[in-house]
Design an enzyme around this catalytic site. Structure first.
Site, PDB file in Angstrom:
ATOM      1  N   PHE A 151      14.706   4.330  -2.507  1.00 19.29           N
ATOM      2  CA  PHE A 151      14.438   3.394  -0.994  1.00 19.29           C
ATOM      3  C   PHE A 151      15.132   3.356  -0.134  1.00 19.29           C
ATOM      4  O   PHE A 151      16.362   2.908  -0.690  1.00 19.29           O
ATOM      5  CB  PHE A 151      13.495   1.709  -2.032  1.00 19.29           C
ATOM      6  N   ASP A 185      15.912   0.347 -10.560  1.00 20.34           N
ATOM      7  CA  ASP A 185      15.498  -0.395  -8.985  1.00 20.34           C
ATOM      8  C   ASP A 185      13.591  -0.444  -9.554  1.00 20.34           C
ATOM      9  O   ASP A 185      13.829   1.076 -10.022  1.00 20.34           O
ATOM     10  CB  ASP A 185      15.602   0.001  -8.140  1.00 20.34           C
ATOM     11  N   TYR A 216       6.817  -9.445  -5.625  1.00 17.34           N
ATOM     12  CA  TYR A 216       5.499  -9.458  -5.428  1.00 17.34           C
ATOM     13  C   TYR A 216       4.537  -8.471  -5.051  1.00 17.34           C
ATOM     14  O   TYR A 216       3.656  -8.017  -4.775  1.00 17.34           O
ATOM     15  CB  TYR A 216       5.885  -9.702  -3.710  1.00 17.34           C
ATOM     16  N   LYS A 217       5.385  -7.139  -5.849  1.00 23.87           N
ATOM     17  CA  LYS A 217       3.841  -5.959  -5.574  1.00 23.87           C
ATOM     18  C   LYS A 217       2.994  -5.825  -7.065  1.00 23.87           C
ATOM     19  O   LYS A 217       2.288  -6.961  -7.495  1.00 23.87           O
ATOM     20  CB  LYS A 217       5.061  -4.802  -6.050  1.00 23.87           C
ATOM     21  N   ARG A 258      -0.547   5.802   1.270  1.00 23.68           N
ATOM     22  CA  ARG A 258       0.125   6.238  -0.503  1.00 23.68           C
ATOM     23  C   ARG A 258      -1.923   4.949  -1.340  1.00 23.68           C
ATOM     24  O   ARG A 258      -1.820   3.435  -0.640  1.00 23.68           O
ATOM     25  CB  ARG A 258       0.801   4.665  -0.374  1.00 23.68           C
TER      26      ARG A 258
END
Lengths: 410, 410
Positions: free
Chosen positions: B127, B199, B224-225, B369
């Site tokens: 990422f 991560d 927050y995911k 996605r």
């Protein structure tokens, strides 16, 4: 002899041009709140704004709110709302992360902007996190922290400033409330070829900072004290526009990238103050802060400062009458927006005060702190709080064993 | 041939042991939400909890809530609530700051724990923020970033690992949803004398991580995911207990001090995971997250994983039927909780999907996605979303010029 009567205080309240702003805050009944220098009171606009953020923007808008509610630009938008409070023209303030993170990131950037110099000048009595992070930065960057009291900083910069990359000072001493010579230290630093970083946690929203007028380089502050942004509200960073293209911070998070959604493998900093962004900002806290800042559009910092000085003048007069030792300077030019009273029994006295609804805090070893936010503290609050303080000290109420236990935070 | 009928999906929902958890989230009418891998839906417990935090704890409790509402311990308390979700015994997880800050801080600490080694091994397709911060840490610490795809990392560690201080990988590829060999890379790193930093932003709350069982060193993730902590919810850091006393981070903020309220001039790290604390945490976000985590106590990660795989199996089967190119591996062991569909018209197709209430997102250059949070996505959602996708592609609805404009974020 100043008039410390309650009748006079009520008169002052009656002609206070800021009196109307008090209703913009939700102050609980039975409390005189003199700890807005630690956590500001709840602005009336915040609960409704946060309801909308949570129930509508998050709950219904979901991921779309990054665009539709403009979450993406919150750090610069909220920064722009902070800018006039610290005397900054637009596009120089970004909001996000904690004061600690911002100080660290900015100290590294400052060292990189002064190659060949390796000293960070800071106060031996600086706020602890500032000291810890200066030491950490020095360790990482092979720099040295030189500890010089603020009162001597300008002279040291003039006499021995060639190695100094950065002078990093607090605008106010968090214990005594003494205001530092922001203009003088800044000018001396610049004359020596150094940069300045001002920590304004204890003044932003209470004392004019005039960042642009004083030609400051970097300013970092928190927003949960006099800005009343709420518990853990994010910090802010000012980088003077003339320095932004050379600002080269350590925390190269993807939100500071020139094209974050290109998802490039290498970092290219955004132009302008946006390169001060790091990662995803704490949006619930940040949007609560945004709502809290609305009140500043209804006044100006000169009016806030004038009332703050009048409030602290009055409290100092009351403390004098009570025979208490005031650690805060009497000269206006040397005073922030708090009054520190020195007393060996600071802890139990504060516990007794809080028990009676007068909320301040203590700092080691012997400081009672009373902070005065001119937006919601009244003159009557001042004399009423002093009366309670006087009664406790006179009666020895604080000697009750129940006040002997120290709390963690206040 | 998998059954992709709506009738079968409704049967699967009827016997889904997690079906009852869907009502713990507030999902807006007319939306199928397949972007919980970017921002989780609003948990039903959050608005009420936050009302209390704002109106009562902040508004009435004011500064006293640091003690009375135990704000002070929120970072470790919320960390303790995250711990079981990532398979960690207590006292190894702390919550706070952003993923970017945590990655940076931990990479520096890792380098310090492996003196004499100066390589950070990471994926060229990691990422972006992970890549940017690895480069920044390398610059600060005179280290080197070696970019080796996850599939080759174990072999490189075995063959040429003597200089490697840290292997820093994502648990899942954020574009394709491919799950990395967490156990294998970790074992290879340890065999080479290196540390690992995982991560888990894209897996925490969706895929078992088993941090203790796999003997991980450091884990950083966002909340927050799949943890549904809300916009900008703080990150978390796991430091294995065996490493905590040697954990020597760069961000020595005062909240990580052994005695923060002693206000000492020098930094002394707290024992245990508390030394991972930095500055004042964003409490509105953090306490919203705490409320969001409650749902995890009502299930376990094995059940979540089983449903997640069944949901993504079903979506892949639908995509196959539509003749779309699925970029996500079909093997369960290589799949996270998202399905990536490759299409040259990814952007306009996603815009058309969102217009019809099916929310996913896109990642460059050509990835649609779709994230599946097993706590609130149903099997009927899967087939319904696929039907909309199929209709758009079949009719060319995405060719409407109104879908040609790219949004900033999604």
């Amino acid at each position: 002899m100043p008039d410390t009567s309650r009748a006079h205080a009520l008169e002052l309240d009656a002609r206070d041009p800021l009196a109307g702003l008090r209703k913009r805050f939700r102050l609980p009944a039975g409390v005189i709140y003199l700890d807005g220098n630690s956590l500001g009171a709840l602005p009336d606009d915040v609960p409704g704004a946060l309801d909308d953020v949570v129930r509508q923007q998050w709950g219904v808008g979901l991921i779309r709110s990054w665009n539709d509610a403009d979450w993406w630009n919150a750090p610069t938008r909220v920064g722009a709302a902070i800018a006039p409070v610290i005397g900054a023209a637009p596009d120089q303030v970004v909001c996000g992360d904690s004061t600690s993170v911002q100080l660290f990131n900015t100290m590294i950037a400052a060292l990189r902007m002064r190659p060949g110099r390796n000293v960070i000048l800071t106060d031996p009595a600086t706020f602890p996190t500032d000291a810890y992070l200066a030491d950490s930065v020095a360790r990482l960057c092979n720099a040295e922290v030189r500890r010089v009291p603020a009162a001597e900083a300008a002279a040291v910069l003039a006499a021995d400033g060639a190695d100094i990359a950065l002078a990093a000072y607090n605008h106010v001493d968090y214990r005594t409330g003494e205001l530092r010579d922001l203009a003088g230290i800044t000018a001396a630093a610049h004359a020596a070829g150094a940069l300045v970083l001002w920590d304004v946690c204890h003044t932003a929203g209470a004392v004019p900072i005039d960042a642009d007028a004083h030609d400051l380089d970097f300013v970092v502050g928190c927003s949960y004290k006099y800005l009343s942004g709420g518990p853990g509200a994010p910090a802010f960073l000012y980088v003077a526009r003339r320095l932004q293209q050379d600002f080269d911070p350590a925390l190269t998070g993807w939100h500071g990238h020139a094209e974050p959604f290109a998802m490039e493998s290498g970092y290219r900093p955004a132009d302008g103050i946006s390169r001060g962004r790091i990662g995803s900002p704490p949006l619930l806290n940040m949007l609560a802060l945004e709502a809290a800042l609305g009140v500043f559009a209804e006044t100006d910092m000169a009016a806030v400062r004038a009332k703050s000085l009048a409030l602290t003048d009055l409290f100092i007069a009351c403390a004098d009458e009570l025979g208490l030792e005031v650690a805060t300077p009497r000269e206006h030019a040397l005073r922030g927006s708090q009054v520190a009273v020195r007393h060996d029994a600071a802890h139990p006295i504060m516990a007794a005060l809080i028990d009676r609804g007068v909320i301040g805090d203590v700092r080691p070893p012997d400081i009672l702190r009373f902070g005065f936010n001119a937006l919601y503290v009244s003159y009557a609050d001042v004399v009423d709080a002093a009366a309670v303080l006087g009664d406790i000290v006179a009666t020895g109420a604080h000697l009750d064993p129940k006040y002997a236990v120290r709390s963690t935070v206040t």
